[in-house]
Design a protein around this motif. Structure first.
Motif, PDB file in Angstrom:
ATOM      1  N   PHE A   1      -4.432   1.156  -1.983  1.00 41.07           N
ATOM      2  CA  PHE A   1      -4.080  -0.261  -1.782  1.00 41.07           C
ATOM      3  C   PHE A   1      -4.009  -1.121  -3.062  1.00 41.07           C
ATOM      4  O   PHE A   1      -2.988  -2.223  -2.711  1.00 41.07           O
ATOM      5  CB  PHE A   1      -5.243  -0.683  -0.887  1.00 41.07           C
ATOM      6  CG  PHE A   1      -5.535  -0.128   0.483  1.00 41.07           C
ATOM      7  CD1 PHE A   1      -4.663  -0.734   1.284  1.00 41.07           C
ATOM      8  CD2 PHE A   1      -6.304   0.804   0.408  1.00 41.07           C
ATOM      9  CE1 PHE A   1      -4.605  -0.415   2.579  1.00 41.07           C
ATOM     10  CE2 PHE A   1      -6.349   1.299   1.777  1.00 41.07           C
ATOM     11  CZ  PHE A   1      -5.648   0.623   2.842  1.00 41.07           C
TER      12      PHE A   1
ATOM     13  N   ALA B   1      -9.307   4.760  -2.678  1.00 41.02           N
ATOM     14  CA  ALA B   1      -8.949   3.244  -2.059  1.00 41.02           C
ATOM     15  C   ALA B   1      -8.257   2.378  -3.178  1.00 41.02           C
ATOM     16  O   ALA B   1      -7.117   1.638  -2.561  1.00 41.02           O
ATOM     17  CB  ALA B   1     -10.208   2.466  -1.586  1.00 41.02           C
TER      18      ALA B   1
ATOM     19  N   ILE C   1      -0.781  -2.291   9.098  1.00 40.00           N
ATOM     20  CA  ILE C   1      -1.182  -2.194   7.746  1.00 40.00           C
ATOM     21  C   ILE C   1      -0.183  -1.652   6.946  1.00 40.00           C
ATOM     22  O   ILE C   1       0.046  -2.028   5.873  1.00 40.00           O
ATOM     23  CB  ILE C   1      -2.658  -1.246   7.633  1.00 40.00           C
ATOM     24  CG1 ILE C   1      -3.658  -2.155   8.390  1.00 40.00           C
ATOM     25  CG2 ILE C   1      -2.867  -0.658   6.482  1.00 40.00           C
ATOM     26  CD1 ILE C   1      -4.884  -1.168   8.578  1.00 40.00           C
TER      27      ILE C   1
ATOM     28  N   THR D   1     -12.165  -0.208   6.845  1.00 38.41           N
ATOM     29  CA  THR D   1     -10.790   0.607   7.400  1.00 38.41           C
ATOM     30  C   THR D   1     -10.236   0.995   5.958  1.00 38.41           C
ATOM     31  O   THR D   1      -9.665   2.119   6.099  1.00 38.41           O
ATOM     32  CB  THR D   1      -9.859  -0.580   8.130  1.00 38.41           C
ATOM     33  OG1 THR D   1     -10.558  -0.900   9.147  1.00 38.41           O
ATOM     34  CG2 THR D   1      -8.734   0.270   8.504  1.00 38.41           C
ATOM     35  N   MET D   2     -10.265   0.270   5.013  1.00 39.42           N
ATOM     36  CA  MET D   2      -9.500   0.759   3.696  1.00 39.42           C
ATOM     37  C   MET D   2     -10.148   2.153   3.189  1.00 39.42           C
ATOM     38  O   MET D   2      -9.597   3.104   2.783  1.00 39.42           O
ATOM     39  CB  MET D   2      -9.835  -0.308   2.642  1.00 39.42           C
ATOM     40  CG  MET D   2      -8.739  -1.514   2.654  1.00 39.42           C
ATOM     41  SD  MET D   2      -8.884  -2.419   1.294  1.00 39.42           S
ATOM     42  CE  MET D   2      -7.880  -3.735   1.560  1.00 39.42           C
TER      43      MET D   2
ATOM     44  N   SER E   1      -8.708   5.642   2.948  1.00 41.07           N
ATOM     45  CA  SER E   1      -8.487   6.462   1.772  1.00 41.07           C
ATOM     46  C   SER E   1      -9.295   7.757   1.857  1.00 41.07           C
ATOM     47  O   SER E   1      -9.000   8.904   1.291  1.00 41.07           O
ATOM     48  CB  SER E   1      -9.240   5.654   0.812  1.00 41.07           C
ATOM     49  OG  SER E   1     -10.730   5.564   0.892  1.00 41.07           O
TER      50      SER E   1
ATOM     51  N   ASN F   1       0.907  -0.986  -0.064  1.00 44.30           N
ATOM     52  CA  ASN F   1      -0.038  -0.120  -0.052  1.00 44.30           C
ATOM     53  C   ASN F   1       0.927   1.279   0.016  1.00 44.30           C
ATOM     54  O   ASN F   1       2.072   1.161   0.220  1.00 44.30           O
ATOM     55  CB  ASN F   1      -0.826  -0.028   1.267  1.00 44.30           C
ATOM     56  CG  ASN F   1      -0.287   0.116   2.677  1.00 44.30           C
ATOM     57  OD1 ASN F   1       0.485   1.021   2.990  1.00 44.30           O
ATOM     58  ND2 ASN F   1      -0.326  -1.165   3.529  1.00 44.30           N
TER      59      ASN F   1
END
Length: 65
Positions: free
Chosen positions: A60, A56, A33, A44-45, A49, A3
């Motif tokens: 990621f 996102a 992460i 959470t992503m 973002s 990421n």
């Protein structure tokens, strides 16, 4: 999972602690992460973002150049 969180966070001059608070997760979770040691949930992503103001998928899933 690769990421770009650390890179984007540094560009925006946001500490790990501050980003974690803004995203509603612990600093330890954010650290795991960022280091690819855990895969974040979809929620959470999206939170990360949104806080970092980046898509996102870009954060990621797009590969590094």
């Amino acid at each position: 999972m690769k990421n770009k969180i650390r890179v984007i966070r540094a560009e925006k001059k946001i500490s790990q602690q501050k980003l974690a608070e803004m995203a509603g997760i612990s600093r330890g979770t954010l650290n795991r992460i960022e280091n690819g040691k855990t895969i974040p949930s979809g929620k959470t992503m999206l939170n990360l973002s949104q806080v970092l103001e980046i898509d996102a998928n870009e954060l990621f899933f797009n590969s590094f150049v």
